[in-house]
Design a protein around this motif. Sequence first.
Motif, PDB file in Angstrom:
ATOM      1  N   THR A 131     -45.624 -36.687 -35.673  1.00 55.58           N
ATOM      2  CA  THR A 131     -46.313 -36.051 -34.554  1.00 55.58           C
ATOM      3  C   THR A 131     -45.585 -34.767 -34.185  1.00 55.58           C
ATOM      4  OG1 THR A 131     -47.187 -38.139 -33.685  1.00 55.58           O
ATOM      5  CG2 THR A 131     -46.967 -36.323 -32.130  1.00 55.58           C
ATOM      6  N   VAL A 132     -46.327 -33.662 -34.120  1.00 51.83           N
ATOM      7  CA  VAL A 132     -45.740 -32.339 -33.889  1.00 51.83           C
ATOM      8  C   VAL A 132     -46.288 -31.760 -32.581  1.00 51.83           C
ATOM      9  CG1 VAL A 132     -45.528 -29.977 -34.758  1.00 51.83           C
ATOM     10  CG2 VAL A 132     -45.595 -31.906 -36.377  1.00 51.83           C
ATOM     11  N   PHE A 133     -45.393 -31.421 -31.655  1.00 48.14           N
ATOM     12  CA  PHE A 133     -45.792 -30.673 -30.468  1.00 48.14           C
ATOM     13  C   PHE A 133     -45.767 -29.196 -30.818  1.00 48.14           C
ATOM     14  CE2 PHE A 133     -45.430 -34.584 -28.245  1.00 48.14           C
ATOM     15  CZ  PHE A 133     -46.106 -34.434 -27.039  1.00 48.14           C
ATOM     16  N   HIS A 134     -46.955 -28.652 -31.089  1.00 44.39           N
ATOM     17  CA  HIS A 134     -47.085 -27.228 -31.441  1.00 44.39           C
ATOM     18  C   HIS A 134     -46.825 -26.384 -30.208  1.00 44.39           C
ATOM     19  CE1 HIS A 134     -49.837 -23.811 -30.993  1.00 44.39           C
ATOM     20  NE2 HIS A 134     -50.707 -24.603 -30.403  1.00 44.39           N
ATOM     21  N   CYS A 135     -46.190 -25.236 -30.406  1.00 42.93           N
ATOM     22  CA  CYS A 135     -45.852 -24.339 -29.300  1.00 42.93           C
ATOM     23  C   CYS A 135     -45.298 -25.152 -28.137  1.00 42.93           C
ATOM     24  CB  CYS A 135     -47.071 -23.526 -28.860  1.00 42.93           C
ATOM     25  SG  CYS A 135     -46.644 -22.246 -27.669  1.00 42.93           S
ATOM     26  N   TYR A 136     -44.211 -25.844 -28.419  1.00 44.21           N
ATOM     27  CA  TYR A 136     -43.613 -26.730 -27.429  1.00 44.21           C
ATOM     28  C   TYR A 136     -43.498 -26.000 -26.097  1.00 44.21           C
ATOM     29  CZ  TYR A 136     -40.457 -29.825 -25.004  1.00 44.21           C
ATOM     30  OH  TYR A 136     -39.912 -30.654 -24.065  1.00 44.21           O
ATOM     31  N   SER A 137     -43.979 -26.650 -25.029  1.00 42.39           N
ATOM     32  CA  SER A 137     -44.041 -25.977 -23.730  1.00 42.39           C
ATOM     33  C   SER A 137     -43.398 -26.782 -22.613  1.00 42.39           C
ATOM     34  CB  SER A 137     -45.505 -25.674 -23.365  1.00 42.39           C
ATOM     35  OG  SER A 137     -46.255 -26.886 -23.295  1.00 42.39           O
ATOM     36  N   GLY A 138     -42.734 -27.874 -22.988  1.00 37.20           N
ATOM     37  CA  GLY A 138     -42.089 -28.702 -21.977  1.00 37.20           C
ATOM     38  C   GLY A 138     -40.683 -28.223 -21.648  1.00 37.20           C
ATOM     39  N   ASP A 139     -40.030 -28.965 -20.757  1.00 33.84           N
ATOM     40  CA  ASP A 139     -38.657 -28.630 -20.380  1.00 33.84           C
ATOM     41  C   ASP A 139     -37.676 -29.541 -21.113  1.00 33.84           C
ATOM     42  OD1 ASP A 139     -39.045 -31.072 -19.131  1.00 33.84           O
ATOM     43  OD2 ASP A 139     -38.959 -30.267 -17.084  1.00 33.84           O
ATOM     44  N   ALA A 140     -36.407 -29.482 -20.710  1.00 30.93           N
ATOM     45  CA  ALA A 140     -35.375 -30.275 -21.380  1.00 30.93           C
ATOM     46  C   ALA A 140     -35.618 -31.777 -21.180  1.00 30.93           C
ATOM     47  CB  ALA A 140     -34.000 -29.882 -20.849  1.00 30.93           C
ATOM     48  N   GLU A 141     -36.087 -32.145 -19.998  1.00 28.90           N
ATOM     49  CA  GLU A 141     -36.351 -33.562 -19.720  1.00 28.90           C
ATOM     50  C   GLU A 141     -37.430 -34.107 -20.659  1.00 28.90           C
ATOM     51  OE1 GLU A 141     -37.638 -36.444 -15.943  1.00 28.90           O
ATOM     52  OE2 GLU A 141     -37.517 -34.274 -15.686  1.00 28.90           O
ATOM     53  N   MET A 142     -38.494 -33.328 -20.870  1.00 27.42           N
ATOM     54  CA  MET A 142     -39.543 -33.754 -21.795  1.00 27.42           C
ATOM     55  C   MET A 142     -39.026 -33.762 -23.227  1.00 27.42           C
ATOM     56  SD  MET A 142     -43.398 -32.301 -22.256  1.00 27.42           S
ATOM     57  CE  MET A 142     -44.237 -32.451 -23.832  1.00 27.42           C
ATOM     58  N   ALA A 143     -38.136 -32.830 -23.556  1.00 26.72           N
ATOM     59  CA  ALA A 143     -37.556 -32.801 -24.908  1.00 26.72           C
ATOM     60  C   ALA A 143     -36.785 -34.091 -25.189  1.00 26.72           C
ATOM     61  CB  ALA A 143     -36.655 -31.591 -25.075  1.00 26.72           C
ATOM     62  N   GLU A 144     -36.148 -34.635 -24.167  1.00 28.40           N
ATOM     63  CA  GLU A 144     -35.440 -35.914 -24.338  1.00 28.40           C
ATOM     64  C   GLU A 144     -36.421 -37.040 -24.643  1.00 28.40           C
ATOM     65  OE1 GLU A 144     -33.127 -36.373 -20.800  1.00 28.40           O
ATOM     66  OE2 GLU A 144     -31.534 -35.028 -21.511  1.00 28.40           O
ATOM     67  N   ILE A 145     -37.570 -37.034 -23.967  1.00 30.74           N
ATOM     68  CA  ILE A 145     -38.610 -38.043 -24.215  1.00 30.74           C
ATOM     69  C   ILE A 145     -39.148 -37.897 -25.641  1.00 30.74           C
ATOM     70  CG2 ILE A 145     -40.934 -38.792 -23.549  1.00 30.74           C
ATOM     71  CD1 ILE A 145     -40.218 -37.855 -20.664  1.00 30.74           C
ATOM     72  N   CYS A 146     -39.434 -36.655 -26.044  1.00 32.94           N
ATOM     73  CA  CYS A 146     -39.949 -36.409 -27.397  1.00 32.94           C
ATOM     74  C   CYS A 146     -38.906 -36.803 -28.453  1.00 32.94           C
ATOM     75  CB  CYS A 146     -40.330 -34.940 -27.559  1.00 32.94           C
ATOM     76  SG  CYS A 146     -41.799 -34.455 -26.615  1.00 32.94           S
ATOM     77  N   SER A 147     -37.653 -36.501 -28.173  1.00 31.31           N
ATOM     78  CA  SER A 147     -36.584 -36.847 -29.117  1.00 31.31           C
ATOM     79  C   SER A 147     -36.507 -38.353 -29.316  1.00 31.31           C
ATOM     80  CB  SER A 147     -35.241 -36.326 -28.596  1.00 31.31           C
ATOM     81  OG  SER A 147     -35.265 -34.938 -28.430  1.00 31.31           O
ATOM     82  N   ALA A 148     -36.552 -39.077 -28.210  1.00 34.04           N
ATOM     83  CA  ALA A 148     -36.469 -40.539 -28.280  1.00 34.04           C
ATOM     84  C   ALA A 148     -37.643 -41.133 -29.045  1.00 34.04           C
ATOM     85  CB  ALA A 148     -36.408 -41.123 -26.871  1.00 34.04           C
ATOM     86  N   ALA A 149     -38.801 -40.477 -28.944  1.00 35.06           N
ATOM     87  CA  ALA A 149     -40.004 -40.968 -29.630  1.00 35.06           C
ATOM     88  C   ALA A 149     -40.075 -40.500 -31.086  1.00 35.06           C
ATOM     89  CB  ALA A 149     -41.255 -40.505 -28.885  1.00 35.06           C
ATOM     90  N   GLY A 150     -39.195 -39.578 -31.468  1.00 35.74           N
ATOM     91  CA  GLY A 150     -39.200 -39.071 -32.844  1.00 35.74           C
ATOM     92  C   GLY A 150     -40.228 -37.995 -33.098  1.00 35.74           C
ATOM     93  N   TYR A 151     -40.708 -37.332 -32.043  1.00 30.65           N
ATOM     94  CA  TYR A 151     -41.689 -36.267 -32.207  1.00 30.65           C
ATOM     95  C   TYR A 151     -40.998 -34.968 -32.629  1.00 30.65           C
ATOM     96  CZ  TYR A 151     -44.503 -39.368 -29.171  1.00 30.65           C
ATOM     97  OH  TYR A 151     -45.166 -40.440 -28.616  1.00 30.65           O
ATOM     98  N   TYR A 152     -41.687 -34.197 -33.443  1.00 30.47           N
ATOM     99  CA  TYR A 152     -41.210 -32.860 -33.800  1.00 30.47           C
ATOM    100  C   TYR A 152     -41.591 -31.881 -32.695  1.00 30.47           C
ATOM    101  CZ  TYR A 152     -40.498 -34.542 -38.598  1.00 30.47           C
ATOM    102  OH  TYR A 152     -40.072 -35.230 -39.715  1.00 30.47           O
ATOM    103  N   MET A 153     -40.723 -30.903 -32.465  1.00 32.96           N
ATOM    104  CA  MET A 153     -40.982 -29.863 -31.474  1.00 32.96           C
ATOM    105  C   MET A 153     -40.960 -28.513 -32.172  1.00 32.96           C
ATOM    106  SD  MET A 153     -38.636 -31.486 -28.445  1.00 32.96           S
ATOM    107  CE  MET A 153     -37.788 -32.647 -29.543  1.00 32.96           C
ATOM    108  N   SER A 154     -42.102 -27.823 -32.139  1.00 35.31           N
ATOM    109  CA  SER A 154     -42.233 -26.541 -32.822  1.00 35.31           C
ATOM    110  C   SER A 154     -42.181 -25.416 -31.794  1.00 35.31           C
ATOM    111  CB  SER A 154     -43.558 -26.495 -33.589  1.00 35.31           C
ATOM    112  OG  SER A 154     -43.667 -25.290 -34.313  1.00 35.31           O
ATOM    113  N   PHE A 155     -41.244 -24.491 -31.983  1.00 33.70           N
ATOM    114  CA  PHE A 155     -41.037 -23.410 -31.030  1.00 33.70           C
ATOM    115  C   PHE A 155     -41.661 -22.120 -31.552  1.00 33.70           C
ATOM    116  CE2 PHE A 155     -37.975 -26.584 -29.938  1.00 33.70           C
ATOM    117  CZ  PHE A 155     -37.896 -26.526 -28.555  1.00 33.70           C
ATOM    118  N   ALA A 156     -42.331 -21.412 -30.634  1.00 40.25           N
ATOM    119  CA  ALA A 156     -43.035 -20.178 -30.973  1.00 40.25           C
ATOM    120  C   ALA A 156     -42.324 -18.984 -30.335  1.00 40.25           C
ATOM    121  CB  ALA A 156     -44.487 -20.256 -30.497  1.00 40.25           C
TER     122      ALA A 156
END
Length: 292
Positions: free
Chosen positions: A185-210
């Motif tokens: 699962t890829v979050f395209h144009c990641y737009s969350g903050d650090a707190e959300m990044a921790e949630i995504c990290s724990a879930a194993g989601y990819y974060m794509s930065f633009a």
Amino acid sequence: MSSKQAAPPLPEPLRVPVADSHTHLDMQSGTVEDALKKAASVGVETVVQVGCDLKGSRWAADTAAAYENVHAAVALHPNEAPRIVLGDPDGWSRQGERPGGGDAALDDALTEIDRLAALPHVRAVGETGLDYFRTGPDGVAAQERSFRAHIEMAKRHGKALVIHDREAHADVLRILVEEGAPERTVFHCYSGDAEMAEICSAAGYYMSFAGNVTFKNAQPLRDALTIAPLERVLVETDAPFLTPAPYRGRPNAPYLIPVTLRAMAEVRGIGEDVLAEAIARNTAQAFGYGAF
């Protein structure tokens, strides 16, 4: 042509080739051949071409079939789903003015996306998700129904899921939990903050930065980038949108990936080659191509 409309200059080539994990070649000027050649000249050797509607998704699939270094993602954009159901009287989308077709029209469109998603050169289902910035409350039901259908599709076909999340973080994360996110699962144009990044990290989601990670007011994005696991970080243009500084407002294209990648390496405090190697590996893993 004014300097504001002129294409930015070619950046210094990357030493380690990478992929643009999200671009819209069909919305950019010039030919596909030119765009790919220009990108390859600076070390961007692979692109993921993303569809946002039926026409664009068919084009993405056809283009990926024709070019070895283009991979396709197909979907109905979150803003497209309400237009199909409720209509588009303002003609804002590329299709122009349209009457509403109700749930039956959305079902028909999803059936066509499902057909495309089964093709081998289509590597992902997306961009799908929720967008509360451009679509009002009346469109939420159509967006959510479409999002859930795309999640099911991605899992059934064993494809990556590419998420568009604009001002809808909590609901996107909730629906992913409710439906069960695909393995990739890829979050395209990641737009969350650090707190959300921790949630995504724990879930194993990819974060794509633009390119917006380079904007002056984007400190929350840079904070998120600093804590995202290196093995879950991708880079993208979302071209022709989100051109990185110092070229903000001018046309974006895959060849500008090095500008964003170098800014990301600076934020992380690591060498650009180290980041490029990780991103090349991560993108291949996320979209299931190449040897990784």
